[in-house]
Design an enzyme around this catalytic site. Sequence first.
Site, short mmCIF file in Angstrom:
data_model
loop_
_atom_site.label_atom_id
_atom_site.label_comp_id
_atom_site.label_asym_id
_atom_site.label_seq_id
_atom_site.Cartn_x
_atom_site.Cartn_y
_atom_site.Cartn_z
N ASN A 1 -2.51 -9.82 10.29
CA ASN A 1 -2.81 -7.78 9.37
C ASN A 1 -4.07 -7.77 8.97
O ASN A 1 -4.34 -7.20 8.41
CB ASN A 1 -1.82 -8.05 8.50
CG ASN A 1 -0.15 -8.65 8.82
OD1 ASN A 1 0.01 -8.65 10.11
ND2 ASN A 1 0.11 -8.72 7.87
N ASP B 1 6.82 -11.43 12.62
CA ASP B 1 8.19 -11.40 11.28
C ASP B 1 9.08 -10.92 11.83
O ASP B 1 9.57 -10.14 12.88
CB ASP B 1 7.37 -10.50 10.46
CG ASP B 1 6.17 -10.08 9.76
OD1 ASP B 1 5.39 -11.55 9.92
OD2 ASP B 1 5.66 -9.56 8.82
N THR C 1 5.31 -4.89 3.03
CA THR C 1 5.07 -6.05 3.34
C THR C 1 3.64 -5.53 3.61
O THR C 1 3.36 -4.25 5.23
CB THR C 1 5.95 -6.02 4.49
OG1 THR C 1 7.09 -6.22 4.37
CG2 THR C 1 5.63 -7.67 5.03
N ASN D 1 1.78 -15.01 12.79
CA ASN D 1 3.27 -15.12 12.49
C ASN D 1 3.98 -13.77 13.08
O ASN D 1 3.62 -12.75 13.10
CB ASN D 1 3.78 -14.92 10.68
CG ASN D 1 3.07 -15.68 9.97
OD1 ASN D 1 2.60 -16.68 10.87
ND2 ASN D 1 2.40 -15.62 9.40
N ASP E 1 -1.89 -7.18 2.47
CA ASP E 1 -3.20 -7.26 3.88
C ASP E 1 -3.86 -6.39 4.43
O ASP E 1 -5.47 -6.70 4.35
CB ASP E 1 -2.87 -7.81 5.00
CG ASP E 1 -1.55 -9.81 4.90
OD1 ASP E 1 -2.45 -9.82 3.50
OD2 ASP E 1 -0.89 -9.72 5.22
N GLY F 1 0.15 -3.76 -7.32
CA GLY F 1 0.98 -2.25 -6.61
C GLY F 1 0.61 -1.06 -6.59
O GLY F 1 -0.29 -0.87 -6.62
N GLY F 2 1.98 -0.33 -7.14
CA GLY F 2 2.24 1.15 -6.81
C GLY F 2 1.16 1.48 -8.27
O GLY F 2 0.37 2.59 -8.16
N ALA F 3 0.09 0.66 -8.74
CA ALA F 3 -0.80 1.24 -10.37
C ALA F 3 -2.13 0.81 -10.03
O ALA F 3 -3.19 1.18 -10.21
CB ALA F 3 -0.78 -0.10 -11.64
N LYS G 1 -0.74 -12.74 7.94
CA LYS G 1 -2.25 -12.69 7.18
C LYS G 1 -3.32 -12.16 7.68
O LYS G 1 -4.04 -11.49 7.00
CB LYS G 1 -2.54 -13.64 5.56
CG LYS G 1 -1.04 -13.12 4.73
CD LYS G 1 -1.24 -14.00 2.99
CE LYS G 1 0.49 -14.20 2.24
NZ LYS G 1 1.35 -12.79 2.47
O1 RIB Z 1 1.17 -10.33 3.51
C1 RIB Z 1 2.38 -9.66 4.91
C2 RIB Z 1 2.50 -11.32 5.19
O2 RIB Z 1 2.78 -12.20 5.21
C3 RIB Z 1 3.55 -10.87 6.63
O3 RIB Z 1 3.08 -10.07 8.04
C4 RIB Z 1 3.23 -12.54 6.66
O4 RIB Z 1 3.55 -12.03 7.82
C5 RIB Z 1 3.20 -13.08 5.69
O5 RIB Z 1 2.21 -13.88 6.65
#
Ligand code: RIB
Length: 284
Positions: free
Chosen positions: A43, A13, A230, A11, A234, A204-206, A40
């Site tokens: 990434n 973004d 973000t 994608n 991934d 997450g942070g944990a 995803k």
């Molecule tokens: O996980 C983050 C991703 O989710 C972003 O880069 C976006 O494109 C969505 O796919």
Amino acid sequence: MARIAVVGSINMDLVTRTPRRPRAGETVLGTAFATVPGGKGANQAIAARRAGAAVDIVGAVGTDVFGAELRKVLEDNEVGTAGLRTVEGSSGTATIVVDETGENTIIVVGGANAELSDLTDADRALIADADIMLCQLEIPVDTVLEAARCARDHGTLVLLNPSPARSLPPELWEAVDIAVVNEGEAAQLDAELRTVPHVLTTRGGAGAGYRGPEGELAHPGVRVEVVDTTGAGDTFTGALAAHWHEGPATALAWACTAGALATTVVGASASIPTAAAIERALAG
Ligand code: RIB
């Protein structure tokens, strides 16, 4: 060196930063806008490559202005693009709003990703030659299932990151060797995940946890200054796949550290750390 085949989304973004998210019907003044390559699949492919694996992607971009840029980013990151199609129309996009805490909301429009169907013999060969086939849910579920069956037929491990969460056929869950989920997905998919041999849950942070044949493991959160979350999941998943052959404990440490470092820079693919940066952080 691990060999990874990613079958997944790519994608552009569209990232807007704002002090706070608007309520319904409200307009707020944002502070910055940027287009950053993401998706995803892309990434995770770049994260696995930067963490030290050899990586190929099977995916699709559009004929719009984003398509060429998305292809180039994958090539610049030494991700094999023999399985990358260009299909007529728009590339996938993700409209992302990041607030001052670094948390995001994302709307994905599939575009070319929705056209990724019917794996070719060449795609199948990439999956067959890989140690791990890595997929997510921003492409048609039928394609994920086809890729998983192909992986199974050739002894390639199937790693599924079931995000964004949606209903999946039981045959797909039966083919999954390793699942990476966040805490919300773990609760939502509790019954389905019971059939998966290895489950990694990000917190997450944990930090993150693992459960599998070798028992349960937990890795604490890595202390960093969070700017944008973000792509952190991934990055976790790509680094995990790249180091899976070293065992769950080592792979978990790489994944947690890589994911944490990814939150310190704005943007998805732009924030993914190199193996050298991850190693430095692991060394303390
Ligand atoms: O996980 C983050 C991703 O989710 C972003 O880069 C976006 O494109 C969505 O796919």
